[in-house]
Design a protein around this motif. Structure first.
Motif, PDB file in Angstrom:
ATOM      1  N   CYS A 112      12.698  16.086  14.579  1.00  0.00           N
ATOM      2  CA  CYS A 112      13.706  15.484  13.705  1.00  0.00           C
ATOM      3  C   CYS A 112      13.590  13.966  13.814  1.00  0.00           C
ATOM      4  CB  CYS A 112      15.102  15.948  14.137  1.00  0.00           C
ATOM      5  SG  CYS A 112      16.430  15.166  13.207  1.00  0.00           S
ATOM      6  N   MET A 113      13.505  13.318  12.668  1.00  0.00           N
ATOM      7  CA  MET A 113      13.354  11.864  12.653  1.00  0.00           C
ATOM      8  C   MET A 113      14.472  11.193  11.852  1.00  0.00           C
ATOM      9  SD  MET A 113      10.721  11.622  14.524  1.00  0.00           S
ATOM     10  CE  MET A 113       9.888  10.075  14.391  1.00  0.00           C
ATOM     11  N   ILE A 114      15.611  11.883  11.717  1.00  0.00           N
ATOM     12  CA  ILE A 114      16.708  11.346  10.913  1.00  0.00           C
ATOM     13  C   ILE A 114      17.239  10.051  11.521  1.00  0.00           C
ATOM     14  CG2 ILE A 114      19.042  11.766  10.073  1.00  0.00           C
ATOM     15  CD1 ILE A 114      18.300  14.756   9.964  1.00  0.00           C
ATOM     16  N   CYS A 115      17.515  10.077  12.806  1.00  0.00           N
ATOM     17  CA  CYS A 115      18.038   8.886  13.486  1.00  0.00           C
ATOM     18  C   CYS A 115      16.886   8.102  14.116  1.00  0.00           C
ATOM     19  CB  CYS A 115      19.020   9.291  14.581  1.00  0.00           C
ATOM     20  SG  CYS A 115      20.435  10.239  13.985  1.00  0.00           S
ATOM     21  N   LYS A 116      17.022   6.800  14.131  1.00  0.00           N
ATOM     22  CA  LYS A 116      15.999   5.966  14.768  1.00  0.00           C
ATOM     23  C   LYS A 116      15.908   6.294  16.256  1.00  0.00           C
ATOM     24  CE  LYS A 116      14.355   1.533  13.729  1.00  0.00           C
ATOM     25  NZ  LYS A 116      14.636   0.256  13.129  1.00  0.00           N
ATOM     26  N   THR A 117      17.076   6.450  16.875  1.00  0.00           N
ATOM     27  CA  THR A 117      17.161   6.834  18.275  1.00  0.00           C
ATOM     28  C   THR A 117      18.089   8.031  18.387  1.00  0.00           C
ATOM     29  OG1 THR A 117      16.924   4.516  18.930  1.00  0.00           O
ATOM     30  CG2 THR A 117      17.742   6.034  20.598  1.00  0.00           C
ATOM     31  N   CYS A 118      17.623   9.062  19.049  1.00  0.00           N
ATOM     32  CA  CYS A 118      18.417  10.283  19.200  1.00  0.00           C
ATOM     33  C   CYS A 118      19.504  10.068  20.253  1.00  0.00           C
ATOM     34  CB  CYS A 118      17.501  11.439  19.597  1.00  0.00           C
ATOM     35  SG  CYS A 118      18.264  13.054  19.493  1.00  0.00           S
ATOM     36  N   ASN A 119      20.749  10.361  19.879  1.00  0.00           N
ATOM     37  CA  ASN A 119      21.878  10.262  20.801  1.00  0.00           C
ATOM     38  C   ASN A 119      21.726  11.344  21.868  1.00  0.00           C
ATOM     39  OD1 ASN A 119      24.369  10.637  22.079  1.00  0.00           O
ATOM     40  ND2 ASN A 119      25.536  10.101  20.257  1.00  0.00           N
ATOM     41  N   PRO A 120      21.627  10.974  23.158  1.00  0.00           N
ATOM     42  CA  PRO A 120      21.399  11.978  24.195  1.00  0.00           C
ATOM     43  C   PRO A 120      22.585  12.927  24.423  1.00  0.00           C
ATOM     44  CG  PRO A 120      21.685   9.807  25.170  1.00  0.00           C
ATOM     45  CD  PRO A 120      21.676   9.619  23.685  1.00  0.00           C
TER      46      PRO A 120
END
Length: 187
Positions: free
Chosen positions: A129-137
């Motif tokens: 998944c590349m929706i967010c620039k940084t994945c919220n942990p």
């Protein structure tokens, strides 16, 4: 004995009416959204295996536990197979590199198929998944738009695609012209 739910269902897809179990409108819609092609397949041709999820976990540059749509946050191959067994039809979506992301096409199709009355529709994208620039942990910031990939859920994409008559090869580099696939389970 006819299945009355599908035999009497009237579906409108972008202004055109389809009846019963005729899902050809979704093939046309997939192409309009950006897929190269799409086809209705038998869910029995979708292959799952334990090695796929392991390869996804440790063969991906994003690594395990990096994204919410990646293992171990996704169903195992056995759980995925149990889910596949609940469906009578599936839609395999073919995209090409530099055209459209199969995950985006799947998300749009899933919405339209759901609105057409197929409330059990479930989509699988391609790659992380590349929706967010940084994945919220802590938790997914966009669960409405995030879909796991086939491989993250243990689906052998190569075997599934080849069994259904479409091309797929291992890409040697990022410049190679690749074939990418998404999947929707429909009932």
């Amino acid at each position: 004995m006819p299945n009355l739910m599908y035999d009497t269902l009237k579906i409108m897809v972008w202004g055109r009416i389809y009846y019963g179990s005729d899902l050809s409108g979704f093939i046309n819609l997939a192409k309009q959204i950006g897929a190269v092609d799409a086809k209705i397949i038998d869910p029995g041709t979708i292959k799952t295996a334990a090695w796929v999820r392991m390869k996804c976990s440790f063969g991906c540059k994003y690594g395990p536990r990096r994204r919410h749509c990646c293992p171990p946050n996704t169903p195992t191959h056995k759980e995925t197979q149990e889910m596949i067994d609940c469906y009578k039809r599936a839609l395999l979506v073919h995209c090409k590199a530099n055209w459209n992301d199969p995950s985006e096409v799947v998300l749009k199709l899933e919405r339209e198929i759901f609105l057409a009355g197929y409330y059990k529709v479930t989509g699988f994208g391609a790659g992380p998944c590349m929706i967010c620039k940084t994945c919220n942990p802590e938790k997914c910031a966009q669960p409405k738009n995030a879909r796991p990939s086939m491989e993250a859920c243990g689906i052998d994409v190569f075997e599934t695609v080849r069994t259904n008559g479409w091309p797929i090869t291992v890409l040697k580099d990022f410049e190679s012209d690749g074939n990418y696939y998404g999947l929707l389970l429909i009932d």
